[in-house]
Scaffold this motif. Structure first.
Motif, PDB file in Angstrom:
ATOM      1  N   PHE A 138       0.801  -1.227   0.000  1.00  0.00           N
ATOM      2  CA  PHE A 138       0.000   0.000   0.000  1.00  0.00           C
ATOM      3  C   PHE A 138       0.833   1.275   0.000  1.00  0.00           C
ATOM      4  CE2 PHE A 138      -3.181  -3.078   1.348  1.00  0.00           C
ATOM      5  CZ  PHE A 138      -4.193  -2.731   0.456  1.00  0.00           C
ATOM      6  N   ALA A 139       2.049   1.211   0.495  1.00  0.00           N
ATOM      7  CA  ALA A 139       2.823   2.455   0.612  1.00  0.00           C
ATOM      8  C   ALA A 139       3.674   2.721  -0.622  1.00  0.00           C
ATOM      9  CB  ALA A 139       3.708   2.401   1.861  1.00  0.00           C
ATOM     10  N   PHE A 140       4.259   1.681  -1.203  1.00  0.00           N
ATOM     11  CA  PHE A 140       5.228   1.945  -2.270  1.00  0.00           C
ATOM     12  C   PHE A 140       4.657   2.594  -3.526  1.00  0.00           C
ATOM     13  CE2 PHE A 140       9.687   1.153  -1.614  1.00  0.00           C
ATOM     14  CZ  PHE A 140       9.670   0.757  -0.299  1.00  0.00           C
ATOM     15  N   PRO A 141       3.413   2.253  -3.918  1.00  0.00           N
ATOM     16  CA  PRO A 141       2.895   2.949  -5.103  1.00  0.00           C
ATOM     17  C   PRO A 141       2.845   4.467  -4.921  1.00  0.00           C
ATOM     18  CG  PRO A 141       1.581   1.016  -4.644  1.00  0.00           C
ATOM     19  CD  PRO A 141       2.508   1.173  -3.490  1.00  0.00           C
ATOM     20  N   VAL A 142       2.650   4.922  -3.703  1.00  0.00           N
ATOM     21  CA  VAL A 142       2.640   6.376  -3.471  1.00  0.00           C
ATOM     22  C   VAL A 142       4.004   6.953  -3.800  1.00  0.00           C
ATOM     23  CG1 VAL A 142       2.201   8.178  -1.785  1.00  0.00           C
ATOM     24  CG2 VAL A 142       0.934   6.027  -1.644  1.00  0.00           C
ATOM     25  N   LEU A 143       5.031   6.254  -3.349  1.00  0.00           N
ATOM     26  CA  LEU A 143       6.389   6.716  -3.645  1.00  0.00           C
ATOM     27  C   LEU A 143       6.655   6.682  -5.147  1.00  0.00           C
ATOM     28  CD1 LEU A 143       9.173   7.522  -2.437  1.00  0.00           C
ATOM     29  CD2 LEU A 143       9.790   5.121  -2.595  1.00  0.00           C
ATOM     30  N   THR A 144       6.189   5.607  -5.787  1.00  0.00           N
ATOM     31  CA  THR A 144       6.381   5.496  -7.233  1.00  0.00           C
ATOM     32  C   THR A 144       5.863   6.740  -7.943  1.00  0.00           C
ATOM     33  OG1 THR A 144       6.048   3.123  -7.041  1.00  0.00           O
ATOM     34  CG2 THR A 144       5.837   4.073  -9.242  1.00  0.00           C
ATOM     35  N   VAL A 145       4.640   7.126  -7.606  1.00  0.00           N
ATOM     36  CA  VAL A 145       4.034   8.283  -8.260  1.00  0.00           C
ATOM     37  C   VAL A 145       4.819   9.554  -7.925  1.00  0.00           C
ATOM     38  CG1 VAL A 145       1.982   9.728  -8.350  1.00  0.00           C
ATOM     39  CG2 VAL A 145       1.757   7.248  -8.395  1.00  0.00           C
ATOM     40  N   ALA A 146       5.150   9.724  -6.663  1.00  0.00           N
ATOM     41  CA  ALA A 146       5.877  10.941  -6.273  1.00  0.00           C
ATOM     42  C   ALA A 146       7.196  11.029  -7.026  1.00  0.00           C
ATOM     43  CB  ALA A 146       6.112  10.937  -4.770  1.00  0.00           C
ATOM     44  N   LEU A 147       7.885   9.892  -7.137  1.00  0.00           N
ATOM     45  CA  LEU A 147       9.183   9.917  -7.817  1.00  0.00           C
ATOM     46  C   LEU A 147       9.022  10.194  -9.306  1.00  0.00           C
ATOM     47  CD1 LEU A 147      10.990   6.917  -6.097  1.00  0.00           C
ATOM     48  CD2 LEU A 147      11.524   9.324  -5.821  1.00  0.00           C
ATOM     49  N   ILE A 148       7.966   9.645  -9.898  1.00  0.00           N
ATOM     50  CA  ILE A 148       7.736   9.938 -11.318  1.00  0.00           C
ATOM     51  C   ILE A 148       7.535  11.436 -11.503  1.00  0.00           C
ATOM     52  CG2 ILE A 148       6.065   9.732 -13.196  1.00  0.00           C
ATOM     53  CD1 ILE A 148       5.635   6.869 -12.420  1.00  0.00           C
ATOM     54  N   MET A 149       6.721  12.022 -10.632  1.00  0.00           N
ATOM     55  CA  MET A 149       6.470  13.456 -10.763  1.00  0.00           C
ATOM     56  C   MET A 149       7.739  14.258 -10.526  1.00  0.00           C
ATOM     57  SD  MET A 149       2.787  13.732  -8.936  1.00  0.00           S
ATOM     58  CE  MET A 149       1.337  13.143  -9.797  1.00  0.00           C
ATOM     59  N   GLY A 150       8.505  13.846  -9.533  1.00  0.00           N
ATOM     60  CA  GLY A 150       9.770  14.539  -9.292  1.00  0.00           C
ATOM     61  C   GLY A 150      10.687  14.428 -10.510  1.00  0.00           C
ATOM     62  N   THR A 151      10.718  13.228 -11.102  1.00  0.00           N
ATOM     63  CA  THR A 151      11.569  13.023 -12.268  1.00  0.00           C
ATOM     64  C   THR A 151      11.129  13.904 -13.432  1.00  0.00           C
ATOM     65  OG1 THR A 151      11.763  10.721 -11.569  1.00  0.00           O
ATOM     66  CG2 THR A 151      12.538  11.256 -13.782  1.00  0.00           C
ATOM     67  N   THR A 152       9.813  13.946 -13.693  1.00  0.00           N
ATOM     68  CA  THR A 152       9.386  14.757 -14.838  1.00  0.00           C
ATOM     69  C   THR A 152       9.616  16.241 -14.561  1.00  0.00           C
ATOM     70  OG1 THR A 152       7.112  14.842 -14.072  1.00  0.00           O
ATOM     71  CG2 THR A 152       7.654  13.100 -15.618  1.00  0.00           C
TER      72      THR A 152
END
Ligand code: HEM
Ligand SMILES: [Cu+2]
Lengths: 198, 648
Positions: B237-251
């Motif tokens: 439940f927690a890691f997908p949140v990080l995935t999205v945040a990191l994608i946004m940070g990357t873009t």
């Protein structure tokens, strides 16, 4: 491999049951992924900077087509799985093929939609709102694209190997995936488009 | 020239050049050594392509220990820099880079693989399974973690390290304030290993839910497996949140989007929220398996079953729920209003309740027990008071009004090290010592182990308790120097001495491995500690199929019952066993992810796209592949069992 004939084909081996449960858990993670995207979208919805607001760029017609097409495809894949349960391989393959065609149709309209956004000056870099919008839609669209390849591979396998516990299992899991994308779309339709156009 | 400038280090120093040379020399050494001793084939067959959960566990273990030394080197540099006022060892930029890499390496690339090591090594054995549910996915998880870790670690020799803190708050982490590629490394390395972690979460949840031996109901599961289960649910439940945040940070960094910028509608606090919605549960992902290990160890060496089994389980469930409801306590002072602060203040303090329940359960387990003071037990006993202090200071921090005083001071640094070192690091070292004989076939030396324990404990207290005082006095966190007039000098010197003792302590672990490898007896049987749960019921070394016959479970301490109360663990005949085949694909995918990640970091689009296509091809190949594994014949099993000391 031990096959339990009292179960439907897709559940008939232990590995198959593991695969299905594992996939449900994966969908749990996917729910979190899209929930996070929605959260970002709702937070940034009004933060349009110098760019356009939702109501200025949304167009109802393509969105309605997309919705219609995707909902139908969820229905046809359901028919496909039903045919699979009855052991009717050709019917199943036909329904799967129709599903994928509808998916392709969806994708085509979505690409048109994205070009429209580009032309009205709502690009990825315009504002926080556009970035959140295109990321959310793009993630869903990316999932659909992946699904098209995946579904094609499954059709090829069922064609070649017939309905075995393995191919049935894969097909069933793929149908779960496809339904899931539909559910996500319903949220996108209601809370991004309808809300944005009101 | 522009092209090469990107790869140059923006802030070079002699230490970095020396590291470059060292990395190259070590790599050449490894390649030469493997070639000379003709070990390439062995390496490929036995390790790089393995899908055996035990071997994957060992690879996690080795990586975690390596990363402990990398993170530790950063720590000692920071403490040295702060040991006296106006120190000139590091400049501000280097200090920034070092506390950033220290934090990331320790949490993501040291503590996470450490817990994954134990989950892999122990969970299938504890539930009587042959392997995890998806062995090949498990290998892929490892290689993704490894690719991420290596990517992160080369940052300081190619292009420069991230410098915005392990929390990478925007706008500090945006292009305006972090110009080098460092933060790109942060985003992509963590992303890649995070995908691996998510897959482990799915894999372990499925394994634990579906592959338990007959008779093992959920409430008969050994405590470590329970803790692993809860931790993996949190991961999912927690890691997908990080995935999205990191994608946004990357873009934001690579494609100039505006998620976290301060212009065009971007919102920097969104990053802080996402980061901590993942970040706070993350600390429970680390601490719950540690609690599980302590539970196993304490009951084994108190020679009593665990006090309050079901309250242990329920407290973990409660902690996992609460862990998602407290994230805002990380930014009480960032202007969110009194009501929000109060709510998060209360939910935070509420976590102390189930945690307290667990502490008392351990104490009651020991209460009437016959305690044996082995090394794992020493860590467990040391853990209880130290961790309690860390917990109490945590409640202090949770008082949002008071937090305005010590937010971002050394007090915070003292608090979380006070929970994470006795809580997680000690547990991992205790588990390491406890499980070493099972997986390596010899015991670690107890005397050296005790020396290690005391060095680490004394070092820990000296290193971190002074920070509580300097923190309350106002020494800020992440400040690279301070003036004489502050009066922080003496206490910081004490901290440095403590950190040095800890460093020596960690070196003694390596020495212990070396010494015990040379001198320890290999004749230790399969149950050297007289332990209680199922993993000790199979041979040492554990055969690849784990158990020749499926065990029959009657209680959470079934093995103990079979030893003391006549419960029959293994019934029936030996049957053919089905095992998965090795595969090189996960390793290759790790390499492709590494290359793609590196290309994204430097915005090299051609190799990045090629990499993505490569990943796609691997997935397609997997879809078409027909690999049903292989069978181990009854004859083979009987021979193996014979060799390992007779079928039990
Ligand atoms: C082994 C001895 C250790 C020492 C001496 C040590 C020392 C330090 C120091 C001096 C800082 C930075 C203070 C500042 O902000 O200026 C720090 C930060 C930090 N440490 Fe450690 N540490 C140790 C172990 C660990 C471990 C085991 C973990 C986690 C598993 C950890 C996680 C962190 C984190 C997350 C930060 C915050 C980094 C940031 O500010 O972005 N440390 N540590
Ligand atoms: Cu927290």
């Amino acid at each position: 491999m031990h096959i339990d004939n009292s179960q439907p084909l897709e559940y008939s081996t232990q590995q198959n049951q593991l695969n299905i449960l594992g996939f449900w858990i994966f969908l749990g993670a996917e729910i979190m992924l899209f929930a996070t995207l929605f959260t970002a979208y709702f937070t940034l919805e009004g933060r349009t900077g110098s760019g356009p607001a939702p109501a200025e760029i949304f167009e109802i017609t393509p969105v309605l087509i997309e919705t219609l097409v995707l909902l139908t495809s969820s229905f046809t894949i359901g028919l496909g799985i039903h045919a699979m349960r009855l052991g009717r391989k050709n019917a199943m393959l036909t329904f799967f093929a129709i599903t994928l065609l509808l998916g392709l149709c969806f994708l085509g309209v979505e690409i048109y939609e994205f070009m429209h956004y580009y032309h009205v000056g709502a690009t990825y870099q315009t504002s926080a709102f556009t970035a959140a919008l295109l990321t959310t839609l793009g993630t869903h669209g990316g999932h659909v694209t992946l699904g098209l390849f995946w579904g094609t591979f499954i059709i090829l396998q069922v064609k070649k190997r017939g309905l075995t516990p393995e191919t049935a299992n894969k097909s069933f899991i793929f149908s779960l995936y496809w339904h899931f994308l539909d559910v996500v779309w319903i949220f996108i339709f209601s809370f991004i488009y309808l809300k944005g156009m009101m | 020239m522009e092209f090469f400038e990107r790869f140059a280090i923006p802030h070079p120093s002699p230490a970095i050049y020396a590291s470059m040379v060292a990395i190259v020399l070590v790599s050449i050494g490894i390649v030469a050594g493997l070639t000379y001793f003709k070990k390439w084939g062995y390496l490929w067959r036995e390790w790089l392509t393995t899908v055996d959960h035990k071997k994957i566990g060992i690879m996690y273990l080795v990586s975690a220990l390596l990363m402990l030394f990398r993170g530790g080197a950063d720590a000692i540099m920071m403490r040295a820099q702060l040991s006296a006022p106006d120190m000139k060892l590091l400049d501000a930029q280097h200090y920034n880079e070092i506390f950033t890499t220290h934090g990331v390496v320790m949490i993501i690339f040291m503590a996470m693989p450490f817990i994954f090591a134990f989950m892999n090594l122990i969970v299938p054995l504890q539930i009587g399974a042959r392997d995890v549910a998806f062995p090949r996915l498990n290998a892929l998880s490892f290689w993704l973690f490894f690719a991420g870790a290596m990517l992160f670690n080369i940052s300081f020799v190619i292009g420069g390290s991230p410098d915005a803190g392990w929390t990478s708050y925007f706008p500090l982490a945006g292009n305006d304030f972090s110009e080098s590629v460092g933060t790109n490394y942060y985003m992509l390395a963590i992303q890649i290993s995070g995908i691996g972690s998510l897959m482990t979460g799915i894999n372990m949840c499925t394994t634990i839910l579906k592959m338990r031996a007959p008779g093992m109901t959920l409430m008969k599961m050994p405590m470590f497996t329970w803790s692993a289960f809860i931790a993996n649910v949190i991961i999912v439940f927690a890691f997908p949140v990080l995935t999205v945040a990191l994608i946004m940070g990357t873009t934001d960094r690579l494609f100039a989007t505006n998620f976290f910028t301060t212009s065009n509608g971007g919102m920097d606090m969104l990053w802080a929220n996402f980061f901590w919605i993942w970040g706070h549960p993350e600390v429970y992902i680390l601490i719950l398996p540690a609690f599980g290990l302590y539970s196993e160890i304490i009951s084994t060496f108190s020679r009593r079953n665990l006090y309050g089994y079901s309250s242990m389980v329920w407290s973990m469930v409660l902690i996992s729920l609460l862990s998602f409801l407290v994230w805002t306590h990380h930014f009480f002072t960032m202007g969110q209003g009194a009501l929000t602060n109060s709510i998060f203040s209360i939910t935070t303090m509420a976590i102390a309740v189930p945690t307290g329940v667990k502490i008392f359960n351990w104490l009651f387990t020991m209460w009437k027990g016959k305690i044996r003071f082995t090394v794992p037990m020493l860590y467990s006993i040391g853990f209880i008071p130290l961790f309690t202090i860390g917990g109490v200071t945590g409640v202090m921090l949770a008082m949002s009004a008071a937090d305005y005083q010590y937010h971002n001071t050394m007090f915070l640094v003292a608090h979380f090290h006070n929970t994470i070192i006795p809580g997680v690091v000690f547990a991992m070292l205790a588990g390491l010592t406890f499980y070493w004989p099972k997986f390596f076939g010899f015991m670690l030396n107890e005397k050296i182990g005790k020396v290690t324990f005391w060095l680490l404990t004394v070092g820990f207290v000296l290193a971190f308790f002074p920070m509580y005082i300097t923190g309350l006095d106002g020494q800020a966190r992440r400040m690279y120097t301070y003036s004489e007039a502050t009066g922080f000098g003496a206490l910081n010197m004490l901290s440095f001495v403590g950190a040095a003792l800890m460093a020596i302590g960690f070196v003694t672990i390596v020495y212990n491995v070396y010494y015990s490898f040379k001198n320890s007896s290999r004749d230790i049987g399969s149950d050297p500690w007289d332990a209680r749960s199922l993993e000790w019921a199979t041979h040492t070394p554990v055969p690849e199929y784990n158990f020749a016959r499926t065990p029959q479970i009657s209680s959470s301490e079934t093995f103990w019952d079979s030893k003391k109360n006549g419960h029959v663990l293994f019934k029936g005949e030996i049957e053919e066993i089905h095992m998965p085949n090795n595969s090189g694909v996960p390793f290759v995918m790790g390499i492709i992810f590494f290359i793609a990640g590196f290309s994204f970091i430097f915005a090299l689009w051609v190799p990045a796209v090629i990499g993505l296509i490569g990943i796609f091809i691997c997935m397609a190949m997997r879809s078409f592949e027909k690999d049903h594994g292989r069978h181990i014949s009854v004859k083979e099993i009987k021979e193996t069992e014979e060799k390992l000391g007779g079928a039990k």
